[in-house]
Design an enzyme around this catalytic site. Structure first.
Site, PDB file in Angstrom:
ATOM      1  N   ASP A  54       3.030 -11.296  -5.768  1.00  0.00           N
ATOM      2  CA  ASP A  54       3.518 -11.529  -6.378  1.00  0.00           C
ATOM      3  C   ASP A  54       4.301 -12.257  -5.589  1.00  0.00           C
ATOM      4  O   ASP A  54       4.775 -12.382  -4.948  1.00  0.00           O
ATOM      5  CB  ASP A  54       3.305 -11.204  -8.159  1.00  0.00           C
ATOM      6  CG  ASP A  54       2.049 -11.000  -8.925  1.00  0.00           C
ATOM      7  OD1 ASP A  54       1.164 -11.076  -8.784  1.00  0.00           O
ATOM      8  OD2 ASP A  54       2.512 -10.206  -9.714  1.00  0.00           O
ATOM      9  N   TYR A 113       2.461   1.093  -3.886  1.00  0.00           N
ATOM     10  CA  TYR A 113       3.759   0.131  -4.124  1.00  0.00           C
ATOM     11  C   TYR A 113       4.989   1.054  -4.482  1.00  0.00           C
ATOM     12  O   TYR A 113       4.434   2.484  -4.935  1.00  0.00           O
ATOM     13  CB  TYR A 113       3.586  -0.815  -5.697  1.00  0.00           C
ATOM     14  CG  TYR A 113       2.328  -1.659  -5.158  1.00  0.00           C
ATOM     15  CD1 TYR A 113       2.959  -2.995  -4.637  1.00  0.00           C
ATOM     16  CD2 TYR A 113       1.259  -1.630  -4.868  1.00  0.00           C
ATOM     17  CE1 TYR A 113       2.665  -4.041  -4.362  1.00  0.00           C
ATOM     18  CE2 TYR A 113       0.138  -2.968  -5.513  1.00  0.00           C
ATOM     19  CZ  TYR A 113       0.938  -4.292  -4.492  1.00  0.00           C
ATOM     20  OH  TYR A 113      -0.091  -5.168  -4.239  1.00  0.00           O
TER      21      TYR A 113
END
Length: 266
Positions: A54, A113
């Site tokens: 994002d 992540y």
């Protein structure tokens, strides 16, 4: 025709995410990569990526691939040429030619992540772009890890998903979670098959919400099973989030995970 695989790092602060946007004036990681590749390839290419990060999210292990007819160029030619054309906050760290069947997105087994939090009264100016500054109360590693473990396995993660996510199914698989603490720096790791829009950031917001309330770990499970976005916490800032690695060998990762579990027991 050759299949070129690139491993990329980038500071996502000044970019509107990885994927190219409809608005041509919005600069993305993908748009910058395509411009640099087309300078060397002279054709419009399709670019496949391991994880569509994002806006504002960083990466040290993003993976992309594309096909080129420039079979006369060596791997180092691509590496040096692309880094010359790209902005300084996007770097190609490795280039290799791979089998035609490889696809950075479809061949991926897991995405890993990390979310970094500075839990202190103040934060260094050199840390602000890559960490969430959280001075509000003292964090407890074991409490955070207890909440995270409630999310492991295959589940419907609708409660941790942006309302704008267009995925037909909200079922995903989380393979591993962890929380490390080094003084005031907390690093939260989440490894999964794939992630819904804002999923990791909403999980982080929920961790902090539950921690503030000193809620039991079962509260995280209740939120998960509710499948209701309103039950979860706010969406945390993107600056603390980092795509660390895209895993393509399930066996290697699972061996590492099994070993880690055994060490934790001892």
């Amino acid at each position: 025709m050759i299949n070129v695989k690139l491993t990329i790092s980038y500071d996502g602060t000044d970019y509107c995410g990885f994927q190219s946007q409809i608005q041509e004036d919005q600069v993305t990681i993908e748009s910058e990569l395509k411009k640099a590749i087309q300078k060397m390839d002279d054709t419009v290419i399709d670019l496949y990526c391991g994880g569509r990060t994002d806006s504002g999210v960083h990466a040290i292990g993003q993976v992309v691939n594309f096909f080129s007819e420039r079979s006369n160029m060596l791997e180092d030619n691509w590496l040096l040429g692309l880094n010359t054309s790209l902005p300084k906050d996007i770097r190609i760290n490795n280039c290799e030619f791979v089998d035609a069947s490889f696809n950075a997105r479809r061949s991926a087994i897991y995405r890993e992540y990390e979310y970094k939090i500075i839990n202190d009264k103040t934060i260094s100016a050199l840390q602000t772009r890559y960490n969430l500054f959280f001075p509000y109360f003292k964090l407890n590693r074991e409490l955070l890890l207890g909440y995270l473990k409630e999310l492991l396995g295959e589940n419907d993660y609708s409660a941790f998903c942006s309302i704008n996510d267009k995925s037909p199914s909200k079922v995903r698989y989380l393979e591993d979670v962890d929380v490390k603490q080094e003084d005031s720096l907390f690093t939260i790791k989440v490894v999964g098959s794939s992630f819904l829009q804002h999923m990791v950031r909403i999980i982080l917001g929920t961790l902090l919400l539950l921690h503030r309330k000193k809620a039991p770990a079962s509260e995280m499970k209740r939120i998960l099973l509710s499948k209701n976005r309103r039950e979860a916490g706010m969406t945390s800032s993107s600056q603390g989030l980092l795509l660390k690695k895209v895993h393509y060998d399930e066996t290697v990762y699972k061996k590492h995970y099994i070993l880690k579990r055994e060490l934790d027991k001892s």
